[in-house]
Motif scaffolding. Structure first.
Motif, short mmCIF file in Angstrom:
data_model
loop_
_atom_site.label_atom_id
_atom_site.label_comp_id
_atom_site.label_asym_id
_atom_site.label_seq_id
_atom_site.Cartn_x
_atom_site.Cartn_y
_atom_site.Cartn_z
N GLU A 72 0.86 -1.18 0.00
CA GLU A 72 0.00 0.00 0.00
C GLU A 72 0.90 1.24 0.00
O GLU A 72 1.83 1.34 0.80
CB GLU A 72 -0.92 0.02 1.21
CG GLU A 72 -1.88 1.21 1.22
CD GLU A 72 -2.92 1.13 2.33
OE1 GLU A 72 -3.27 2.19 2.88
OE2 GLU A 72 -3.37 0.01 2.63
N TRP A 132 3.83 0.81 3.01
CA TRP A 132 3.71 -0.17 4.08
C TRP A 132 4.39 -1.46 3.61
O TRP A 132 3.97 -2.08 2.64
CB TRP A 132 2.25 -0.40 4.43
CG TRP A 132 1.73 0.63 5.37
CD1 TRP A 132 1.63 0.53 6.73
CD2 TRP A 132 1.26 1.93 5.04
NE1 TRP A 132 1.12 1.69 7.26
CE2 TRP A 132 0.88 2.57 6.24
CE3 TRP A 132 1.13 2.64 3.84
CZ2 TRP A 132 0.39 3.87 6.30
CZ3 TRP A 132 0.62 3.93 3.88
CH2 TRP A 132 0.27 4.54 5.10
N LYS A 138 -3.40 0.57 -3.56
CA LYS A 138 -3.20 -0.76 -3.03
C LYS A 138 -2.82 -1.70 -4.16
O LYS A 138 -3.50 -1.75 -5.19
CB LYS A 138 -4.46 -1.25 -2.31
CG LYS A 138 -4.81 -0.43 -1.07
CD LYS A 138 -6.04 -0.98 -0.36
CE LYS A 138 -6.33 -0.16 0.90
NZ LYS A 138 -7.52 -0.68 1.63
N THR A 141 0.88 5.57 -0.16
CA THR A 141 0.07 6.77 -0.02
C THR A 141 0.94 8.01 -0.18
O THR A 141 2.16 7.96 -0.05
CB THR A 141 -0.61 6.84 1.37
OG1 THR A 141 0.39 7.00 2.38
CG2 THR A 141 -1.42 5.60 1.64
N SER A 142 0.29 9.12 -0.47
CA SER A 142 0.97 10.41 -0.58
C SER A 142 -0.08 11.50 -0.38
O SER A 142 -1.29 11.25 -0.47
CB SER A 142 1.64 10.57 -1.94
OG SER A 142 2.24 11.85 -2.06
N ASP A 143 0.40 12.71 -0.12
CA ASP A 143 -0.55 13.82 0.00
C ASP A 143 -0.83 14.46 -1.36
O ASP A 143 -1.50 15.48 -1.45
CB ASP A 143 -0.05 14.87 1.00
CG ASP A 143 1.31 15.42 0.64
OD1 ASP A 143 1.85 15.05 -0.43
OD2 ASP A 143 1.85 16.22 1.42
N ASN A 155 -5.49 -1.23 -7.13
CA ASN A 155 -6.81 -0.82 -6.65
C ASN A 155 -7.93 -1.63 -7.32
O ASN A 155 -8.95 -1.10 -7.75
CB ASN A 155 -7.04 0.68 -6.89
CG ASN A 155 -6.32 1.53 -5.83
OD1 ASN A 155 -5.72 1.01 -4.90
ND2 ASN A 155 -6.40 2.84 -5.99
N SER A 208 -4.85 9.52 -3.43
CA SER A 208 -3.73 9.53 -2.48
C SER A 208 -3.38 8.14 -1.95
O SER A 208 -2.42 7.99 -1.20
CB SER A 208 -4.07 10.45 -1.30
OG SER A 208 -5.25 10.01 -0.65
N VAL A 209 -4.16 7.11 -2.35
CA VAL A 209 -3.92 5.75 -1.86
C VAL A 209 -3.90 4.78 -3.03
O VAL A 209 -4.78 4.81 -3.89
CB VAL A 209 -5.01 5.31 -0.84
CG1 VAL A 209 -4.74 3.89 -0.36
CG2 VAL A 209 -5.06 6.27 0.34
N TYR A 247 -3.84 7.98 -9.74
CA TYR A 247 -4.68 7.52 -8.65
C TYR A 247 -4.80 8.63 -7.62
O TYR A 247 -4.06 9.61 -7.66
CB TYR A 247 -4.09 6.25 -8.01
CG TYR A 247 -4.06 5.06 -8.95
CD1 TYR A 247 -5.10 4.15 -8.98
CD2 TYR A 247 -2.99 4.88 -9.81
CE1 TYR A 247 -5.09 3.08 -9.86
CE2 TYR A 247 -2.96 3.80 -10.69
CZ TYR A 247 -4.01 2.91 -10.72
OH TYR A 247 -3.99 1.86 -11.58
#
Length: 407
Positions: free
Chosen positions: A43, A99, A67, A45-47, A78, A64-65, A62
């Motif tokens: 996973e 992660w 998978k 993520t970013s801002d 995703n 901010s997330v 995509y």
């Protein structure tokens, strides 16, 4: 005598920053760091918006997330499958949070956070290698150095010592970059090479040490050296020929009476003889019930080179490093030890930590506190070398085979 040699080394040290040979690296502007050797799921993520590109330059955006799951030759992004051998993830110039502790993953970098989150700059690459997927962080060289320094030494140490570590780290990374162009990565994020945990532990002291030495590497005959370092020599540093059977002119033993404050200067360890038998067998040694273990030969610096093991099926000769590996590197920190049998235990009384080749970190710490500059400390522990701008270096002549990690 040692202090005089150290000052002489400082006086004779060359720092080459002028015009000269420009290598293929032109100062490796980025380093490829292996984070996970076999990704199963991930996973990220970013801002900012996440951008994903495959090897054919097809791109997807995509939120901010993102998978990711590995399903055979396909990657599920995703919920949607993509078949590709290489995927690159980025969020512009913003950091990524990844992660690593997903089921089935084998991370080479470990984080202090319980959820296994690692915050990194640069880009992430998912690269297919056989049946596995590698997760690689391609990051600016100087940002990589910032990520390694606080993992290898304490950032509260003397500023000159932090500079020493920064230059050694940068040198090792550039050396590996130059010799691994055909591989999917340059270095591993764990103790196999240098410990790297992204942004974790970086503070103003680390940043100052890296920025003040930006681009500087240790060279021998114009090429970056194999910048080996370890925690505590406890006497004399070791010759690379003794430890790795490689004659590297700049990795010769020097006196190191400076690390007496190290918590590893003196230690005691014990292991059940039955456990030692089991571990030696797992390493491929044919051994019965052990009745006696004793050092057989020593290195010039006084470390155990080989041990004689008497057992029910005969006699076995192993290297000191074989015993460390069998018992555990954290339990037996070095090969500078004596052996005593007490009941069913093998008890070792020793000094120092690490292979003791090259830079002694605790020794360098003390020298920095005594007022020596980072350049003189590097010159002392790596004899015959000079500091040079990374952009002016040439590729090392040949990769020394089967060298141990630098630390």
């Amino acid at each position: 005598m040692t202090a005089a040699r150290l000052w002489a080394g400082a006086a004779g040290l060359g720092i080459c920053l002028g015009a000269g040979m420009v290598s293929e690296a032109q100062a490796a502007q980025s380093i490829r760091v292996l984070l996970v050797s076999d990704v199963q799921q991930l996973e990220v993520t970013s801002d900012q918006t996440l951008w994903v590109t495959d090897e054919r330059n097809q791109a997807w955006s995509y939120g901010s997330v993102l998978k990711i799951k590995v399903r055979g030759h396909a990657l599920i992004l995703n919920g949607k499958p993509v078949v590709t051998d290489r995927l690159t993830l980025r969020a512009g110039n913003h950091d990524l949070t990844v992660w690593l502790n997903g089921p089935g993953n084998r991370p080479t970098a470990h984080t202090a956070e319980e959820n296994g989150a690692l915050h990194v700059g640069g880009v992430l690459q998912l690269v297919r290698k056989g049946k596995s997927r590698l997760l690689v962080n391609q990051v600016d060289l100087e940002e990589y150095v910032k990520g390694v320094v606080p993992q290898e030494v304490n950032s509260t140490w003397h500023p000159e010592m932090l500079k020493v570590q920064a230059v050694a780290t940068r040198t090792y990374a550039l050396y590996q970059h130059m010799l691994n162009s055909t591989r999917a990565y340059d270095v591993v994020a764990g103790i196999q090479d240098q410990v790297y945990r992204g942004r974790q532990g970086i503070d103003v002291r680390v940043i100052a040490a890296v920025e003040s030495t930006r681009g500087l590497v240790v060279t021998y005959q114009g090429a970056p050296i194999y910048a080996a370092f370890s925690s505590t020599a406890a006497g004399v540093t070791e010759d690379a020929m003794t430890v790795w059977s490689k004659d590297l002119p700049y990795l010769k033993g020097v006196e190191c009476p400076f690390d007496i404050e190290s918590p590893y200067y003196q230690w005691r360890a014990s292991v059940k003889i039955e456990a030692l038998e089991k571990n030696l067998r797992q390493q491929g040694f044919s051994v019965g019930s052990i009745s006696h273990v004793a050092p057989q030969s020593y290195s010039r610096a006084g470390r155990v080179a080989t041990l004689r093991v008497i057992h029910s099926n005969g006699e076995l000769v192993i290297r000191g490093e074989d015993l460390r590996r069998a018992v555990g590197y954290t339990i037996v920190p070095s090969t500078q030890f004596t052996v005593q049998s007490i009941g069913q235990d093998l008890v070792l009384f020793g000094y120092g930590a690490g292979h003791a080749v090259g830079l002694c970190q605790w020794g360098a710490k003390e020298l920095a506190e005594l007022g020596y500059s980072f350049s003189s400390i590097l010159s002392y522990y790596y004899p015959g070398t000079e500091l040079r701008d990374a952009a002016l270096t040439q590729t090392p002549s040949a990769p020394p085979a089967s060298l141990a990690p630098p630390s």
